[in-house]
Design an enzyme around this catalytic site. Sequence first.
Site, PDB file in Angstrom:
ATOM      1  N   LYS A 139      -1.353 -11.428  -8.421  1.00 33.04           N
ATOM      2  CA  LYS A 139      -0.605 -12.316  -7.524  1.00 33.04           C
ATOM      3  C   LYS A 139       0.100 -13.439  -8.295  1.00 33.04           C
ATOM      4  O   LYS A 139       1.269 -13.734  -8.034  1.00 33.04           O
ATOM      5  CB  LYS A 139      -1.547 -12.902  -6.473  1.00 33.04           C
ATOM      6  CG  LYS A 139      -1.956 -11.867  -5.424  1.00 33.04           C
ATOM      7  CD  LYS A 139      -3.090 -12.354  -4.571  1.00 33.04           C
ATOM      8  CE  LYS A 139      -3.414 -11.376  -3.467  1.00 33.04           C
ATOM      9  NZ  LYS A 139      -4.635 -11.686  -2.744  1.00 33.04           N
TER      10      LYS A 139
ATOM     11  N   GLY B 195     -12.035  -6.673   6.224  1.00 31.41           N
ATOM     12  CA  GLY B 195     -10.687  -6.241   5.829  1.00 31.41           C
ATOM     13  C   GLY B 195     -10.007  -7.192   4.860  1.00 31.41           C
ATOM     14  O   GLY B 195      -8.784  -7.143   4.716  1.00 31.41           O
TER      15      GLY B 195
ATOM     16  N   ASP C 112      -6.942  -8.923  -8.834  1.00 36.87           N
ATOM     17  CA  ASP C 112      -6.069  -9.150  -7.679  1.00 36.87           C
ATOM     18  C   ASP C 112      -5.346 -10.494  -7.812  1.00 36.87           C
ATOM     19  O   ASP C 112      -4.144 -10.580  -7.541  1.00 36.87           O
ATOM     20  CB  ASP C 112      -6.921  -9.097  -6.394  1.00 36.87           C
ATOM     21  CG  ASP C 112      -6.062  -9.220  -5.160  1.00 36.87           C
ATOM     22  OD1 ASP C 112      -5.253  -8.310  -4.907  1.00 36.87           O
ATOM     23  OD2 ASP C 112      -6.176 -10.247  -4.459  1.00 36.87           O
TER      24      ASP C 112
ATOM     25  N   THR D 105      -0.872   1.392   0.840  1.00 31.01           N
ATOM     26  CA  THR D 105      -1.975   1.946   0.052  1.00 31.01           C
ATOM     27  C   THR D 105      -2.206   1.000  -1.125  1.00 31.01           C
ATOM     28  O   THR D 105      -1.477   0.020  -1.307  1.00 31.01           O
ATOM     29  CB  THR D 105      -1.612   3.326  -0.531  1.00 31.01           C
ATOM     30  OG1 THR D 105      -0.698   3.139  -1.622  1.00 31.01           O
ATOM     31  CG2 THR D 105      -0.990   4.239   0.495  1.00 31.01           C
TER      32      THR D 105
HETATM   33  N1  LIG Z   1      -6.435  -6.418   3.249  1.00 31.48           N
HETATM   34  C1  LIG Z   1      -5.637  -7.402   3.049  1.00 31.48           C
HETATM   35  O1  LIG Z   1      -5.857  -8.525   3.491  1.00 31.48           O
HETATM   36  C2  LIG Z   1      -4.418  -7.183   2.259  1.00 31.48           C
HETATM   37  C3  LIG Z   1      -4.139  -5.966   1.699  1.00 31.48           C
HETATM   38  N2  LIG Z   1      -3.010  -5.798   0.957  1.00 31.48           N
HETATM   39  C4  LIG Z   1      -2.772  -4.516   0.340  1.00 31.48           C
HETATM   40  O2  LIG Z   1      -2.651  -3.514   1.320  1.00 31.48           O
HETATM   41  C5  LIG Z   1      -2.900  -2.251   0.724  1.00 31.48           C
HETATM   42  C6  LIG Z   1      -3.759  -1.415   1.666  1.00 31.48           C
HETATM   43  O3  LIG Z   1      -5.006  -1.975   1.804  1.00 31.48           O
HETATM   44  P1  LIG Z   1      -6.038  -1.365   2.839  1.00 31.48           P
HETATM   45  O4  LIG Z   1      -5.377  -1.049   4.091  1.00 31.48           O
HETATM   46  O5  LIG Z   1      -7.156  -2.301   2.854  1.00 31.48           O
HETATM   47  O6  LIG Z   1      -6.468  -0.017   2.105  1.00 31.48           O
HETATM   48  P2  LIG Z   1      -7.307   1.189   2.714  1.00 31.48           P
HETATM   49  O7  LIG Z   1      -8.101   1.746   1.614  1.00 31.48           O
HETATM   50  O8  LIG Z   1      -7.964   0.809   3.954  1.00 31.48           O
HETATM   51  O9  LIG Z   1      -6.169   2.229   3.080  1.00 31.48           O
HETATM   52  C7  LIG Z   1      -5.441   2.890   2.106  1.00 31.48           C
HETATM   53  C8  LIG Z   1      -4.688   4.041   2.741  1.00 31.48           C
HETATM   54  O10 LIG Z   1      -3.873   4.612   1.742  1.00 31.48           O
HETATM   55  C9  LIG Z   1      -4.002   6.023   1.816  1.00 31.48           C
HETATM   56  N3  LIG Z   1      -3.717   6.589   0.507  1.00 31.48           N
HETATM   57  C10 LIG Z   1      -4.340   6.373  -0.662  1.00 31.48           C
HETATM   58  N4  LIG Z   1      -3.786   7.123  -1.617  1.00 31.48           N
HETATM   59  C11 LIG Z   1      -2.799   7.830  -1.041  1.00 31.48           C
HETATM   60  C12 LIG Z   1      -1.850   8.790  -1.492  1.00 31.48           C
HETATM   61  N5  LIG Z   1      -1.814   9.151  -2.773  1.00 31.48           N
HETATM   62  N6  LIG Z   1      -0.991   9.311  -0.607  1.00 31.48           N
HETATM   63  C13 LIG Z   1      -1.006   8.932   0.681  1.00 31.48           C
HETATM   64  N7  LIG Z   1      -1.879   8.018   1.160  1.00 31.48           N
HETATM   65  C14 LIG Z   1      -2.760   7.476   0.313  1.00 31.48           C
HETATM   66  C15 LIG Z   1      -5.408   6.257   2.246  1.00 31.48           C
HETATM   67  O11 LIG Z   1      -5.575   7.553   2.771  1.00 31.48           O
HETATM   68  C16 LIG Z   1      -5.566   5.161   3.270  1.00 31.48           C
HETATM   69  O12 LIG Z   1      -5.085   5.607   4.488  1.00 31.48           O
HETATM   70  C17 LIG Z   1      -3.540  -2.544  -0.606  1.00 31.48           C
HETATM   71  O13 LIG Z   1      -2.605  -2.350  -1.656  1.00 31.48           O
HETATM   72  C18 LIG Z   1      -3.867  -4.020  -0.528  1.00 31.48           C
HETATM   73  O14 LIG Z   1      -3.827  -4.692  -1.771  1.00 31.48           O
HETATM   74  C19 LIG Z   1      -2.124  -6.789   0.788  1.00 31.48           C
HETATM   75  C20 LIG Z   1      -2.307  -7.994   1.348  1.00 31.48           C
HETATM   76  C21 LIG Z   1      -3.493  -8.312   2.081  1.00 31.48           C
HETATM   77  N1  LIG Z   2      -7.916  -8.476  -1.419  1.00 26.91           N
HETATM   78  C1  LIG Z   2      -6.944  -9.468  -1.211  1.00 26.91           C
HETATM   79  C2  LIG Z   2      -6.157  -9.097  -0.002  1.00 26.91           C
HETATM   80  C3  LIG Z   2      -4.786  -9.484  -0.147  1.00 26.91           C
HETATM   81  O1  LIG Z   2      -4.057  -9.262  -1.067  1.00 26.91           O
HETATM   82  C4  LIG Z   2      -7.572 -10.790  -0.967  1.00 26.91           C
HETATM   83  O2  LIG Z   2      -8.764 -10.817  -0.780  1.00 26.91           O
HETATM   84  O3  LIG Z   2      -6.881 -11.791  -0.978  1.00 26.91           O
END
Ligand SMILES: NC(=O)C1=CN([C@@H]2O[C@H](COP(=O)(O)OP(=O)(O)OC[C@H]3O[C@@H](n4cnc5c(N)ncnc54)[C@H](O)[C@@H]3O)[C@@H](O)[C@H]2O)C=CC1
Ligand SMILES: N[C@@H](CC=O)C(=O)O
Length: 810
Positions: free
Chosen positions: A677, A659, A673, A550
């Site tokens: 990092k 994504g 962000d 999350t």
């Molecule tokens: N998208 C990317 O390339 C990358 C993402 N990340 C990190 O991954 C994490 C997730 O990103 P996404 O999947 O894009 O987010 P998203 O918004 O698609 O999914 C978030 C999920 O967390 C759940 N959630 C939120 N608050 C909650 C709570 N209080 N209790 C239980 N579940 C809760 C939501 O229901 C949802 O299922 C973020 O912290 C992001 O920074 C890290 C590296 C790369």
């Molecule tokens: N939002 C971030 C995803 C990974 O942390 C990015 O765009 O690099």
Amino acid sequence: MKVLKFGGTSVGSSDSILKVKKIVEEQKEQLVVVVSAVGGVTDQLIKAANLAKKGENICFDVLSEVKEKHYNIIGELFPLDIAQTIKFKTDQLFDEVSTIIKGVYMLKEITEKSEAIISSFGERVSSFIISQLFEGGKLFESQKFIKTDKVFGKDTVDFEETEKRLLEVKDELVQVNVFPGFIACNKKDEVTTLGRGGSDYTAAIIAATYDAEVLEIWTDVNGFMTADPRIISRAYCIDKLSYSEAMELSHFGAKVIYPPTILPVYKKSIPILIKNTFNPEAQGTLINDEKEPLKDKKIKGISSIKDVSLLTIQGIGMIGVTGIAMRLFKSMAQENINVILISQASSENSISIVIESAVSKKAVKLVEKEFKAEIALNQVNNISVETDMAVIAIVGENMKHTTGISGKLFNSMGRNGVNIYAIAQGASELNISFVVKEKDLKKGLNTVHEAFFLSHFTVLNLFLIGTGTVGKMLIEKINNQSEKLLNENKLRLRVAGITNSRKMMLNPQGLVVNGILNDLMAEGEQANLDVFTQRVKDYNLANSIVVDCTANQAISEIYQGLLESNISVVTANKIATSSGYESYQKLKTTALNKGVKFLFETNVGAGLPIIGPLNNLVMSGDKILKLEAVLSGTLNYIVNTVDENKPLSEVILEAKEKGFSEPDPRIDLSGTDVVRKILILAREAGYEMEQSDIDVVPFVPQKYMDCASLEDFMKEIVEYDGAFEQKRKELANAGKKLRYGAKLEGGKATVGFIEIDSKHPFFDLEGSNNIILINSEHYKEHPMQIKGYGAGADVTAAGVFADIIKVANK
Ligand SMILES: NC(=O)C1=CN([C@@H]2O[C@H](COP(=O)(O)OP(=O)(O)OC[C@H]3O[C@@H](n4cnc5c(N)ncnc54)[C@H](O)[C@@H]3O)[C@@H](O)[C@H]2O)C=CC1
Ligand SMILES: N[C@@H](CC=O)C(=O)O
């Protein structure tokens, strides 16, 4: 000759008795068949006796139920005419016991003699019925041969007389000879019993007297298991044990045999084979005195006892004083309190004993009485009892003189947060026993079992939080990779819990991963983070990992408590690692102290290995001098994609759809962000830094960040499209490109735009790629360079997955 003993479950119904018949008829050797009472009957008889003693006439109903049970069995086993005859004989036996129960009912008191007759009656009836199954089979009434004598008020087998009587009828034995177990007689020919495990004892005495080639104990399990299968589902049957190992395992809870019953056959080196009546094909457990090669399994089994208490007596006045232990044990013996385990500190300052919880209060009173004088003089200043405890024992002859066993044992306990209250190991090195809280028993057993029996097969218990872009992809990977991981890496991923912001679903036995998201939404209960966290802790499963996918602050705040409860944390969420330095450091220290993992490789560069290599450099003594990087997949995608036909506002949406961006893209566009990092990298490089120490120029002007909602922001940002494109075009005309970079140098971090020409290493950084150049003492002229996809569900989930696997690498 073989002696076969069938327990209560083996003769518990007509179906199982037919299985017994088949087993017996398949044997070629002459047989002695010793049988217990029909399952549950002895308890019913004792109940009837107790009711009669209280003058309650339902004692006769209980007796009728017992009779009915036997009548049903007879009716199902024999043709009508034969059944009638057998019932007639059985009636005579029931008349006998009924008369005795009537006597007890009238007098409202029970003598030792009547009690013995009533409680051993089940064996008399069952042996009679079973003897009728075999053509030419012969029934021997054990009470005529097994003789007891009172020793210290307890009926004890008179071996000399028993052997004499059994040998006298040796020549009268036929092919199948049935003896009731448990029942015996004293010198006055009054019925007595052999106590707990009595039927095994009968069988062992007969086997020893007749020099049987083997004593087979037929029961309802495949043999001795490596651990209690009701607690450890992956426990498996042990094929061979020495007598001592079997006795140790039995002493600490494995109820396959009762240790004293082994003695007669042990003395004559007669092997014991434990077999399953309901699965006769299973190999069973062979118990004999053959020494196994030292290289073979050092630990044979794990046993446990619960419902025990740890009583400790402590005081400096005990040091060097002889007779303390003797007085402690004497006080316990006075009231027949069995001491299960003893542990004494070599300083002699304290002695701890484990006793059954039911007698712990009585035990304290006895100790207080015994040491009254010492307590008054403050020489003994503490008598304490820890209740709700359990004992775990690992058993194996081959652990003798093998170093590292205790190390492995206690290391595995420590890593899983199982606190050990007392330890005992005999000089024979046959077993190591230790005391834990009963609530930790399951986890402790699982951990030991995994460490010693299934080190080739580790279960990771996953609790997934977040089922969005990254979480969903992670589930897909778990689903796709599980079989391969199990077969090739001996790792089993068990999803024991899952939650998103709406629903949650937990099951310590594991959830079905295929279709888990549908199940979650259809069958899950309303999400509640506190409840979820508490359950994760309460399940107390070995190798528990909470995986945070999350971007939520509240979730990042549960890490500390989880780590303190010996639960590993794997997170893609950057909030915890980039908030206050003190709490970041505390998380890392807690993980280290608790022997669990706190992993967050995906916090920087998504699936790219950046934090790991940086840690390796630092750990090897290298000093990080400078970091230069492009760390935002979203922002790099934007600068690479915007052109005269694709405005910034449109590409922002595209980055979200692909994504790359944070759930709220403003976190990317504000520079936050990237700040997070570079802060994480600076900290991992050894710099004590806060977010406020970093100079940042946002990717889009600050005024857009002040919009009330994301929706408003997306509307407003359109007006910035032109200015952004203008800037890009100007740079392009000058042969340059725009990058959004981060830099750490001289302990100072900055985040903002950089304008670069074609000679710059960031010039050709395509799509959403990230790059990092690491300058260190060892990488001075030519920095270490890590480059590749820096965002996206697939690579991020792969990074999270890799961190999960790392938890297994202890
Ligand atoms: N998208 C990317 O390339 C990358 C993402 N990340 C990190 O991954 C994490 C997730 O990103 P996404 O999947 O894009 O987010 P998203 O918004 O698609 O999914 C978030 C999920 O967390 C759940 N959630 C939120 N608050 C909650 C709570 N209080 N209790 C239980 N579940 C809760 C939501 O229901 C949802 O299922 C973020 O912290 C992001 O920074 C890290 C590296 C790369
Ligand atoms: N939002 C971030 C995803 C990974 O942390 C990015 O765009 O690099």
